[in-house]
Scaffold this motif. Sequence first.
Motif, short mmCIF file in Angstrom:
data_model
loop_
_atom_site.label_atom_id
_atom_site.label_comp_id
_atom_site.label_asym_id
_atom_site.label_seq_id
_atom_site.Cartn_x
_atom_site.Cartn_y
_atom_site.Cartn_z
N ASP A 259 0.86 -1.18 0.00
CA ASP A 259 0.00 0.00 0.00
C ASP A 259 0.90 1.23 0.00
O ASP A 259 2.04 1.17 0.48
N ILE A 260 0.39 2.33 -0.53
CA ILE A 260 1.12 3.60 -0.57
C ILE A 260 0.20 4.66 0.04
O ILE A 260 -0.97 4.74 -0.31
N ARG A 261 0.76 5.47 0.94
CA ARG A 261 -0.02 6.54 1.58
C ARG A 261 0.69 7.87 1.41
O ARG A 261 1.92 7.92 1.41
N PHE A 262 -0.11 8.92 1.26
CA PHE A 262 0.40 10.29 1.15
C PHE A 262 -0.15 11.10 2.32
O PHE A 262 -1.33 11.00 2.62
N GLU A 263 0.69 11.91 2.93
CA GLU A 263 0.25 12.87 3.95
C GLU A 263 0.88 14.21 3.63
O GLU A 263 2.08 14.30 3.42
N LYS A 264 0.05 15.24 3.57
CA LYS A 264 0.53 16.58 3.23
C LYS A 264 0.50 17.46 4.47
O LYS A 264 -0.46 17.46 5.22
N SER A 265 1.58 18.20 4.66
CA SER A 265 1.67 19.16 5.75
C SER A 265 2.39 20.38 5.19
O SER A 265 3.60 20.32 4.90
N GLY A 266 1.64 21.46 4.98
CA GLY A 266 2.22 22.65 4.36
C GLY A 266 2.67 22.34 2.94
O GLY A 266 1.91 21.81 2.15
N ARG A 267 3.92 22.64 2.63
CA ARG A 267 4.45 22.38 1.28
C ARG A 267 5.19 21.05 1.19
O ARG A 267 5.85 20.77 0.20
N MET A 268 5.09 20.22 2.23
CA MET A 268 5.76 18.93 2.24
C MET A 268 4.72 17.81 2.13
O MET A 268 3.65 17.88 2.72
N THR A 269 5.07 16.78 1.37
CA THR A 269 4.25 15.59 1.27
C THR A 269 5.11 14.40 1.70
O THR A 269 6.21 14.22 1.19
N THR A 270 4.60 13.62 2.64
CA THR A 270 5.30 12.41 3.07
C THR A 270 4.67 11.23 2.36
O THR A 270 3.45 11.06 2.36
N ILE A 271 5.53 10.41 1.75
CA ILE A 271 5.11 9.21 1.02
C ILE A 271 5.54 8.02 1.87
O ILE A 271 6.71 7.91 2.24
N THR A 272 4.60 7.14 2.18
CA THR A 272 4.91 5.96 2.99
C THR A 272 4.54 4.72 2.21
O THR A 272 3.42 4.58 1.74
N GLY A 273 5.50 3.79 2.08
CA GLY A 273 5.28 2.49 1.46
C GLY A 273 5.10 1.45 2.55
O GLY A 273 5.89 1.39 3.49
N LEU A 274 4.05 0.63 2.43
CA LEU A 274 3.71 -0.36 3.45
C LEU A 274 3.66 -1.76 2.87
O LEU A 274 3.30 -1.94 1.69
N ALA A 275 4.01 -2.75 3.70
CA ALA A 275 3.93 -4.16 3.31
C ALA A 275 3.13 -4.91 4.35
O ALA A 275 3.25 -4.65 5.55
#
Length: 120
Positions: free
Chosen positions: A29-45
Amino acid sequence: MLRIVLVLSTLAIISARPALADENVVHCDIRFEKSGRMTTITGLAGGQAGLSGRYRLDAQILNGTNRSVSRQGGAFIIEPDGGPSVVSRMAVSAAPQTRIAVELTLEIGPRNAICRSETL
């Protein structure tokens, strides 16, 4: 302020041969979280606890005519509770109109799980 970015996501489990036992099945699975001008991309297994293999996460960041590519890879192991386990996390600078396309590949022997997702 933290907000979750809407994503289009496709999850696929692909096998090089028919499954002999379900204990080797892995999913991603892939998740995106945005905070201000930054986006965190998390890869999950996810899968059976203790299952291990290798991962590769490719992110393509498109903003107008500018394009950048980021790649991470390495080993992973599924957490004792069966996951989902974080295999990769990266933060990227993303203006409001930036499109981010991500592909996560998990490899366990001859078996692969591939996820693709992108921000809207």
